[in-house]
Design an enzyme around this catalytic site. Structure first.
Site, PDB file in Angstrom:
ATOM      1  CD1 TRP A 175       4.486   2.987  -4.828  1.00  9.18           C
ATOM      2  CD2 TRP A 175       3.629   2.946  -6.890  1.00  9.18           C
ATOM      3  NE1 TRP A 175       5.536   2.980  -5.717  1.00  9.18           N
ATOM      4  CE2 TRP A 175       5.042   2.958  -6.982  1.00  9.18           C
ATOM      5  CE3 TRP A 175       2.879   2.902  -8.060  1.00  9.18           C
ATOM      6  CZ2 TRP A 175       5.710   2.938  -8.207  1.00  9.18           C
ATOM      7  CZ3 TRP A 175       3.536   2.881  -9.283  1.00  9.18           C
ATOM      8  CH2 TRP A 175       4.937   2.901  -9.357  1.00  9.18           C
ATOM      9  N   GLY A 212       0.771  -1.239   0.000  1.00  9.77           N
ATOM     10  CA  GLY A 212       0.000   0.000   0.000  1.00  9.77           C
ATOM     11  C   GLY A 212       0.798   1.283   0.000  1.00  9.77           C
ATOM     12  CE  LYS A 241       8.678  -3.023  -9.863  1.00  8.95           C
ATOM     13  NZ  LYS A 241       9.049  -3.052  -8.425  1.00  8.95           N
ATOM     14  CG  ASP A 268      -1.829  -7.234  -4.464  1.00  9.36           C
ATOM     15  OD1 ASP A 268      -0.856  -6.515  -4.761  1.00  9.36           O
ATOM     16  OD2 ASP A 268      -1.733  -8.464  -4.274  1.00  9.36           O
TER      17      ASP A 268
END
EC number: 2.1.1.166
Length: 251
Positions: free
Chosen positions: A50, A48, A146, A67
């Site tokens: 971000w 958490g 990413k 998630d």
């Protein structure tokens, strides 16, 4: 003090759940991701860190984390538990949220120690995030994802570039020195039904503030120089933006 310790210790002191919170802060400072009212979807959001940053930077917006793992509650943040490879999970996300302004992904594969395999898996995760972005981002919305550097990076970047006005590559200072991770930031989700160079006939239905004629192509706005309301003209598309484009008369 090693940089790894610097960001780890800062996260502990400032109440962030992970050192990666500083990566998102730096991404925002570099690529201007958030507004106060942004609707943000964070994919693979546990634990958490971000989400905490997104909630701080979009205080009047909506922040949603997804998630497979449970995410402990964060003030001002909504969470969903689910697997993004499940089409039903993605459909429910779209139905609930509608359009988002920002899609984030800091997802990384379980590391095997074999670099090419880890790189390929990171690209696969990034493509999952890109698929979600294509489904939920509003025109002009942004994606930050990413990925590990490697041979498949160029192909991924090209695919993101097709869907956005442009792509930036960012390596935050908060990433570890030895890490091969980087972030691809797609700026300005493109949903236009036209491309630069297209030639077509349009009807001018209104006049803009600058005096240009306005045509609609599948609800997409095109400004046409030297055209007036009521004209039917042949044009060539000169520039395409997320929410509108520009054309020149060729008749």
């Amino acid at each position: 003090m090693a940089r790894r310790d610097e960001y780890y210790n800062k996260a502990k002191q400032q109440g962030y759940r992970s050192r990666s919170a500083y990566k998102l802060q730096q991404l925002d400072e570099t690529a201007d991701l958030f507004t106060d009212r942004s609707t943000v979807i964070d994919l693979g959001a546990a634990p958490g860190g971000w989400l905490q940053v997104a909630a701080e930077r979009a205080p009047e917006g909506r922040v949603v984390g997804v998630d497979r793992q449970r995410i402990e509650a964060i003030d001002g943040v909504e969470t969903r538990r689910g697997d993004l490879t499940d089409e039903d999970v993605r459909a429910d996300l779209k139905a609930d949220i509608g359009e988002a302004d920002v899609v984030l992904s800091d997802m990384a594969p379980n590391m095997s120690g074999e670099y090419d395999l880890d790189h390929a898996r990171s690209v696969h995760l990034a493509r999952q995030a890109l698929d979600v972005a294509r489904e939920v981002l509003t025109p002009g919305g942004d994606l930050a994802v990413k990925v590990f550097d490697g041979r498949d990076l160029d192909g991924l970047e090209a695919d993101i570039e097709e869907a956005f006005e442009y792509v930036r590559t960012v390596r935050p200072d908060a990433s570890r020195d030895e890490s091969s991770e980087l972030y691809l930031v797609g700026k300005g989700r493109m949903t236009a039904p036209i491309e630069v160079g297209d030639e077509l006939t349009v009807e001018i239905t209104a006049t803009g503030e600058e005096g240009d004629g306005i045509a609609k192509i599948e609800e997409y706005t095109v400004f046409v120089a030297d055209a007036e309301e009521g004209d039917r003209v042949q044009v060539r598309i000169a520039d395409v933006k997320p929410r509108f484009g520009f054309a020149e008369r060729v008749d």
